[in-house]
Design an enzyme around this catalytic site. Structure first.
Site, PDB file in Angstrom:
ATOM      1  N   ALA A   1       4.692   4.613  -4.045  1.00 44.63           N
ATOM      2  CA  ALA A   1       4.466   3.847  -5.525  1.00 44.63           C
ATOM      3  C   ALA A   1       3.336   4.465  -6.222  1.00 44.63           C
ATOM      4  O   ALA A   1       3.401   4.888  -7.527  1.00 44.63           O
ATOM      5  CB  ALA A   1       4.357   2.421  -5.093  1.00 44.63           C
TER       6      ALA A   1
ATOM      7  N   GLN B   1       0.945  -1.111   0.030  1.00 46.95           N
ATOM      8  CA  GLN B   1       0.057   0.004   0.208  1.00 46.95           C
ATOM      9  C   GLN B   1       0.832   1.409   0.132  1.00 46.95           C
ATOM     10  O   GLN B   1       0.493   2.314   0.528  1.00 46.95           O
ATOM     11  CB  GLN B   1      -1.105  -0.045   1.130  1.00 46.95           C
ATOM     12  CG  GLN B   1      -2.269  -0.850   1.097  1.00 46.95           C
ATOM     13  CD  GLN B   1      -3.091  -0.368  -0.141  1.00 46.95           C
ATOM     14  OE1 GLN B   1      -3.135   0.744  -0.262  1.00 46.95           O
ATOM     15  NE2 GLN B   1      -3.814  -1.309  -0.677  1.00 46.95           N
ATOM     16  N   SER B   2       1.962   1.221  -0.657  1.00 45.34           N
ATOM     17  CA  SER B   2       2.754   2.407  -0.632  1.00 45.34           C
ATOM     18  C   SER B   2       2.195   3.591  -1.319  1.00 45.34           C
ATOM     19  O   SER B   2       1.809   3.662  -2.551  1.00 45.34           O
ATOM     20  CB  SER B   2       4.238   2.029  -1.244  1.00 45.34           C
ATOM     21  OG  SER B   2       5.031   3.005  -1.916  1.00 45.34           O
ATOM     22  N   ASN B   3       2.194   4.811  -0.584  1.00 42.88           N
ATOM     23  CA  ASN B   3       1.897   6.147  -1.271  1.00 42.88           C
ATOM     24  C   ASN B   3       3.027   6.516  -2.029  1.00 42.88           C
ATOM     25  O   ASN B   3       2.722   7.170  -3.189  1.00 42.88           O
ATOM     26  CB  ASN B   3       1.709   6.850  -0.229  1.00 42.88           C
ATOM     27  CG  ASN B   3       0.551   6.497   1.070  1.00 42.88           C
ATOM     28  OD1 ASN B   3      -0.617   6.604   0.455  1.00 42.88           O
ATOM     29  ND2 ASN B   3       1.122   6.428   2.356  1.00 42.88           N
TER      30      ASN B   3
END
Ligand SMILES: *Cc1c(COP(=O)(O)O)cnc(C)c1O
Length: 341
Positions: free
Chosen positions: A79, A75-77
């Protein structure tokens, strides 16, 4: 120190607002709380990585890259914002996402993942048994073998180029405060891959603002995080020609909100998210800004600040992940039953 000499793209809506949170301040009966709204940087819904990407993507274009690769949690912001920045300038984007714990469908397909896909990025998921750095190198080599020119951005965009975004944010914030006659006593924010705090500290000390920064860790223990931030802050200070502007004393981290680990919920985080949502109409996120706000609230309740002081909370974004965390934030389906009020 001249930031304008570094290649930069305009990706963010700047300056982001600096807002006084009167209802939160009144509820907590502590110092005056201000919020620097870096959740409103615009690109892909906003967040702190957009400031870093203004410099990183510009560097990728200078290097004549055709594809950008970067790692992150599922859930990387970072990325998501990287995928959007690449779409904006016409670069391919390959994301290596780590899935380390047994997550539900919302976590694996909703929130930032849904948006990564919308922006047309290629997603490669690796598990706990893989070393993300190796997976990323292999992916870059595969792209190169097909004739592409890869540009690898480290996790969170945290290197001296990305940290320029927060040198710039420090200058922007001090300028805004000067304009309204605000004397900032403290800055508080979430720290993960260290670039935000490193850039802020380098920028604030280079201009001799005297404003202390507290990083609330979301993963590493205090000592490890302070070392990571200090190393990058020193390298960033060198990069901007301000060598010697800071020492280890300028880097302060607290790990008291990490809880069971990165991305794992704590009661204090959920309470902080609900309080800020219900007093100010502002969405924090469960992984970073919610834990940082929990740290600020805890300090206020313990009397760490004087009532006459002014604290700026840097909202680093992340609200786009909320739908991936329904398991901890959700309160069930809305009901059609009119008898419920
Ligand atoms: C990445 C991130 C942070 C942490 O910033 P670093 O520069 O990695 O320390 C904080 N908040 C949000 C919402 C983030 O996505």
């Amino acid at each position: 120190m001249l930031i304008a000499r570094f290649p930069r793209l305009s990706l963010a809506h700047l300056p982001t607002p600096l807002e006084r949170l009167d209802r939160l301040t009144a509820t907590l009966e502590g110092p005056t709380i201000w919020m620097k709204r870096d959740d409103c940087t615009g690109l892909a819904g906003g967040g702190n990585k957009t400031r870093k990407l203004e410099f990183l993507i510009a560097d990728a274009l200078v290097a004549d890259a055709t594809v950008v690769l970067t790692p992150g949690a599922i859930q990387s912001n970072h990325a998501r914002q990287t995928a959007a920045a690449c779409a904006r300038v016409g670069l391919d984007c390959h994301l290596v996402l780590e899935d380390r714990t047994g997550h539900d469908d919302d976590h694996l397909a909703n929130g930032n993942v849904l948006l990564d896909q919308l922006f047309g990025a290629t997603l490669e998921v690796c598990g706990a048994e893989d070393d993300p750095a190796t997976v990323l190198e292999d992916a870059a080599a595969r792209h190169a073998a097909l004739g592409a020119r890869p540009y690898v951005i480290p996790g969170g965009g945290s290197n001296p180029i990305g940290a320029l975004g927060y040198v710039n944010a420090a200058i922007e914030l001090v300028g805004q405060a000067n304009d309204i006659g605000l004397d900032i006593d403290h800055i508080v924010h979430a720290t993960g891959s260290a670039g935000t705090q490193a850039g802020l500290v380098a920028g604030l000390t280079a201009i001799r603002s005297g404003i202390p920064v507290l990083g609330v860790s979301v993963r590493a223990n205090t000592t490890a995080q302070e070392v990571a931030v200090l190393d990058l802050a020193l390298a960033t200070a060198d990069h901007i020609g301000a060598t010697g502007c800071l020492t280890a004393d300028d880097v302060v981290v607290d790990d008291d909100q990490v809880g069971p680990g990165y991305g794992l919920a704590t009661d204090a985080m959920v309470d902080a998210m609900r309080l800020v949502a219900r007093t100010e109409g502002i969405v924090l996120d469960p992984v970073y800004s919610g834990k940082a706000m929990a740290g600020l609230i805890d300090r206020i309740r313990r009397g760490a600040y004087d009532r006459a002081e002014h604290v700026v909370f840097l909202h680093t974004g992340g609200a786009q992940s909320v739908s991936a965390h329904r398991d901890v934030l959700g309160e069930g389906r809305a009901t059609a039953n009119r008898d419920r009020s």
